[in-house]
Enzyme design. Structure first.
Site, PDB file in Angstrom:
ATOM      1  N   ASP A   1       0.850  -1.190   0.000  1.00  0.00           N
ATOM      2  CA  ASP A   1       0.000   0.000   0.000  1.00  0.00           C
ATOM      3  C   ASP A   1       0.883   1.237   0.000  1.00  0.00           C
ATOM      4  OD1 ASP A   1      -2.348   1.758   0.591  1.00  0.00           O
ATOM      5  OD2 ASP A   1      -3.322  -0.135   1.048  1.00  0.00           O
TER       6      ASP A   1
ATOM      7  N   HIS B   1      -3.714   6.296   3.090  1.00  0.00           N
ATOM      8  CA  HIS B   1      -4.423   5.081   2.665  1.00  0.00           C
ATOM      9  C   HIS B   1      -3.842   3.822   3.310  1.00  0.00           C
ATOM     10  CE1 HIS B   1      -5.728   1.946  -0.260  1.00  0.00           C
ATOM     11  NE2 HIS B   1      -6.758   2.731  -0.470  1.00  0.00           N
TER      12      HIS B   1
ATOM     13  N   SER C   1     -11.092  -0.709  -1.323  1.00  0.00           N
ATOM     14  CA  SER C   1      -9.827  -0.660  -0.580  1.00  0.00           C
ATOM     15  C   SER C   1     -10.034  -0.924   0.895  1.00  0.00           C
ATOM     16  CB  SER C   1      -9.164   0.718  -0.745  1.00  0.00           C
ATOM     17  OG  SER C   1      -8.521   0.841  -1.978  1.00  0.00           O
TER      18      SER C   1
END
Length: 826
Positions: free
Chosen positions: A167, A242, A606
């Site tokens: 990620d 994220h 996600s």
């Protein structure tokens, strides 16, 4: 401590060498010049087996593992480049050696052609880009009373299992990743061999017994000249947010207070709060990522012996070629599965159209996004007693008092004419507003497409409202903002966003009709509109969840770039992905509304994928010998097919007003259904398959033999296997030409049990099953045969199901899909 420090110094040295080589090349202009001269990044795989495949063969024959085989492969790669491109300019970015024997290199198309003609080379492929695609979800999934209890409580759930996340990095200082929150100390798993990279942005001591490893991969991005060192950080540190968010969903610590904009929103927990986290940063804020970097991350994660790999990333385009499965990322993940690693990937946010799937391969567990039952709503009550629903994590105005409404363009200093600059109507500039006129009133702002593009922000509008002493702020939706779901936004003062364009028109009509204007000049004399804001800090819990979100990518699974259908069900299942609380990086820039906060609420597939990665860690903890396919089966066959009211799970069908267009979800919307964490820990029977099955499936694709050999190093025997023949916990037939026989083998992982098989045939087919009843001892297998006959010609997909019901309470339900039916062959 000595070992950990030694590993950190090794990582620091490696990071320094990487910086010297790559950044040194760029300093000389080679990186930018190369792309101006027509060169690009290519991923080259070699025919000689990588480290893992060689080690596996040696172990099978009882031979000792060669100590320096990985180094030997790198020398061969370098020798190949030197001999083939003698005297020519090239830049080698990565050596892949564990799952894949190959490298990433910056070369011209002519040089790529030279390499492709070498006997040692298996495959040459152009690099491509990829992109990124919880306080209540543990309760919604039943973990505190179910799965966690079985593991001894949250303080033990997932212990000993390492979840590797590819990620945007991680914020190591976040309490969700601390290892000192309990008196019960726990060690770093002995099987994990990764290291913690040390940089200025990620200092020594960043890793611990919870965050056990961290690296970054950016060579392809840096060489392209798209890497922004001030934003992206050449370290495992997360400047996006994220990666921190997804890591906390999978395995963040239990009971971490969620405080945002000064408000308390409960306590957060990951799905496997005692599992360990290893971070492999390959995506970045300003540009996303590239396959060459992602493959390097996958290769390293596997060599480090992670148990689970979670990817909340998808390709920007469907890979070209014979079939979507033949791309460097999916092929590397196939080797990871061969190594025993469970791989979970986000389905993609390209729904709701059919065949929009961005995660295709049967060895990858693909997760779509659903809503859960917690929603945050606040309301504005107008002076005409009309109530309009909004979104906003904000307090309400005081008591029952009504406050005057005033729009920013009507509150300019010196009573100047309404401006043409959109930013003023969006409340982005307080210097032009009359604070005396606005003080104590509710400021009205426009929410335009500029907010979606990041050119304007709610945070700036709130600063404006605060600077002019407004009592609150209301955003109405510009009619051009369509197809975007507005998540609740944290606000320190009373406020809300009206998310509906229709409701926004109603609000503006009331506001404009309430203005008192001078008949001669038309200037506003007074503001007659009043309102009060009812706060949105407390959640509401409904019964219509779960439901498939409009953005969640849908099946059927496309086999190739021409969108032919494959006999593989995608997604595998759905999990919570809408309005998910998770940890947020102190440097996070991905969502401006949560800048500077320690938690953020985000939506997308996600967010769904790490839910399943964490739940898989619980299964791995209980069943350490389970293969990746066994874990996938346990998750798939125990899903829930109804919402909290006992009604069928619904799927949103459009971007605009999605709840008004929803209809019952099919297997191409939700796969096997909504994940059931507790049931997955006691599946009864499983559908198992392994690398050899996937290899035969790839060989069964017409014309695939050379490509399979190039990627795997093994030659194909004759194979007629299709996706429908794989022993998956689902049955999908793309084209049913008159009749088809399908077999499935179940393995009993519980006590001896008697099972009855029942089914619902897809429309336009007749199905028979044998045996319809069987007794299966513990640890034994049972073959079940389905004969499917078409009864009508149809190109419309139809759906059914098969249920295996045990007399000791176990059940396994698998979806049955037929896309096209032909009664008579032409």
């Amino acid at each position: 401590m000595g070992v950990a420090r030694s590993k950190e110094h090794q990582a620091a040295a490696a990071a320094f060498l990487f910086a010297v080589v790559v950044l040194g090349v760029l300093a000389g202009g080679a990186g930018v010049r190369a792309f101006e001269d027509g060169t690009a990044v290519y991923i080259v795989t070699m025919k000689q087996a990588p480290v893992f495949h060689t080690r596996l063969n040696l172990e099978k024959h009882g031979s000792p593992k060669p100590m320096n085989y990985g180094s030997y492969l790198i020398r061969l790669q370098n020798l190949l480049l030197k001999r083939t491109l003698r005297g020519e300019h090239y830049i080698k970015l990565y050596s892949y050696r564990y799952l894949v024997n190959g490298f990433a290199v910056v070369i011209t198309p002519q040089q790529a052609d030279k390499l492709s003609r070498r006997n040692e080379v298996a495959n040459v492929m152009l690099d491509y880009s990829v992109r990124t695609a919880t306080t209540h979800t543990p309760e919604f999934l039943g973990l505190p009373q179910g799965a966690w209890v079985q593991e001894g409580g949250p303080q033990f759930a997932g212990q000993g299992v390492v979840v590797g996340l590819i990620d945007t990095g991680i914020d190591p200082s976040h309490p969700s990743f601390a290892d000192n929150l309990s008196t019960d100390s726990y060690p770093v798993p002995a099987h994990y061999s990764g290291i913690c990279e040390v940089t200025n942005d990620f200092p020594s001591g960043s890793c611990n017994r919870k965050l056990v490893g961290a690296r970054h991969f950016a060579a392809s991005a840096i060489t392209r000249g798209v890497f922004n060192a001030s934003q992206d950080l050449a370290s495992p540190s997360d400047s996006d947010g994220h990666g921190t968010h997804t890591a906390s969903i999978a395995a963040g610590n239990h009971g971490i207070p969620v405080v945002v904009a000064g408000h308390q929103f409960g306590n957060a927990s990951g799905m496997a709060p005692r599992a360990h986290i290893a971070v492999y940063k390959a995506l970045y804020k300003s540009f996303g990522g590239f396959a060459a970097d992602v493959v390097a991350a996958i290769d390293q994660a596997a060599e480090d012996n992670v148990d689970i790999i979670s990817l909340s990333i998808t390709p920007n385009r469907r890979p070209p070629g014979l079939a979507t499965f033949f791309n460097p990322i999916d092929m590397a993940l196939l080797s990871a599965v061969k190594a025993g690693i469970f791989v979970v990937q986000a389905a993609g946010n390209t729904g709701p159209s059919p065949k929009s799937m961005s995660s295709y391969s049967p060895w990858i567990f693909t997760v779509g996004a659903s809503a859960h039952d917690r929603v945050y709503n606040n309301y504005v009550v107008l002076g005409n007693n009309l109530t309009i629903q909004g979104v906003g994590l904000a307090p309400g105005t005081d008591g029952d008092s009504m406050y005057t409404l005033i729009a920013a363009p009507h509150a300019l200093k010196n009573n100047t004419v309404s401006p043409t600059e959109m930013s003023l109507g969006e409340c982005q500039d307080s210097s032009r507003l009359d604070a005396d006129l606005i003080k104590g009133k509710i400021l009205v702002c426009s929410y335009s497409i500029r907010f979606v593009l990041g050119l304007s922000s709610v945070k700036q509008a709130l600063d404006t409202a605060n600077n002019v002493s407004a009592a609150g702020v209301i955003f109405y939706l510009d009619p051009f903002v369509l197809g975007f779901q507005l998540n609740p936004t944290p606000m320190r003062m009373p406020g809300l966003i009206i998310p509906s364009s229709d409701d926004s028109k109603v609000f503006l009509t009331y506001y404009n009709d309430s203005l008192v204007r001078d008949e001669a000049s038309g200037q506003i004399v007074s503001f007659g509109g009043v309102a009060k804001i009812l706060g949105g800090l407390n959640p509401n819990y409904g019964n219509s969840a779960p439901k498939v979100m409009f953005y969640s990518a849908r099946g059927p699974d496309p086999e190739d770039n021409s969108l032919s259908n494959a006999d593989i069900l995608k997604p595998n299942l759905i999990a919570p992905g809408s309005s998910i609380w998770g940890a947020w990086s102190s440097l996070g820039l991905d969502s401006a509304e949560f800048a500077g906060e320690s938690f953020a609420m985000l939506s997308g597939t996600s967010m769904a994928a790490p839910h399943v990665a964490g739940l898989a860690a619980l299964i791995k903890q209980k069943f350490p010998s389970f293969s990746p396919a066994a874990i996938a089966s346990a998750l798939s066959t125990t899903t829930t097919l109804s919402d909290r009211q006992g009604k069928p799970i619904m799927a949103q069908r459009t971007y605009s007003n999605p709840d008004s267009t929803q209809s019952p979800a099919t297997a191409f919307d939700m796969g096997n259904g909504f994940v059931n964490a507790t049931a997955a820990l006691d599946p009864g029977i499983i559908f198992d398959c392994g690398y050899n099955d996937f290899f035969s499936f790839l060989c069964g694709i017409n014309g695939s033999s050379p490509v399979v050999t190039n990627y795997t190093g093994n030659s194909c025997a004759a194979s007629t296997m299709t996706g429908a023949d794989l022993n998956l916990p689902s049955i999908t037939i793309a084209v049913l030409n008159q009749t088809r026989t399908i077999t499935r083998t179940v393995t009993n992982v519980a006590a001896d049990e008697s099972y009855t098989v029942s089914y619902s045939a897809p429309y336009g087919t007749v199905v028979s099953v044998a045996p319809a009843r069987f007794i299966i001892p513990s640890g034994q297998k049972q073959l079940v045969t389905f004969v499917v006959n078409a009864t009508m010609n149809s190109s419309t997909a139809s759906f059914g199901s098969v249920g295996f019901y045990g007399d000791k309470g176990h059940w396994a339900i698998i979806p049955f899909s037929v896309i096209s039916k032909v009664v008579c062959s032409s």
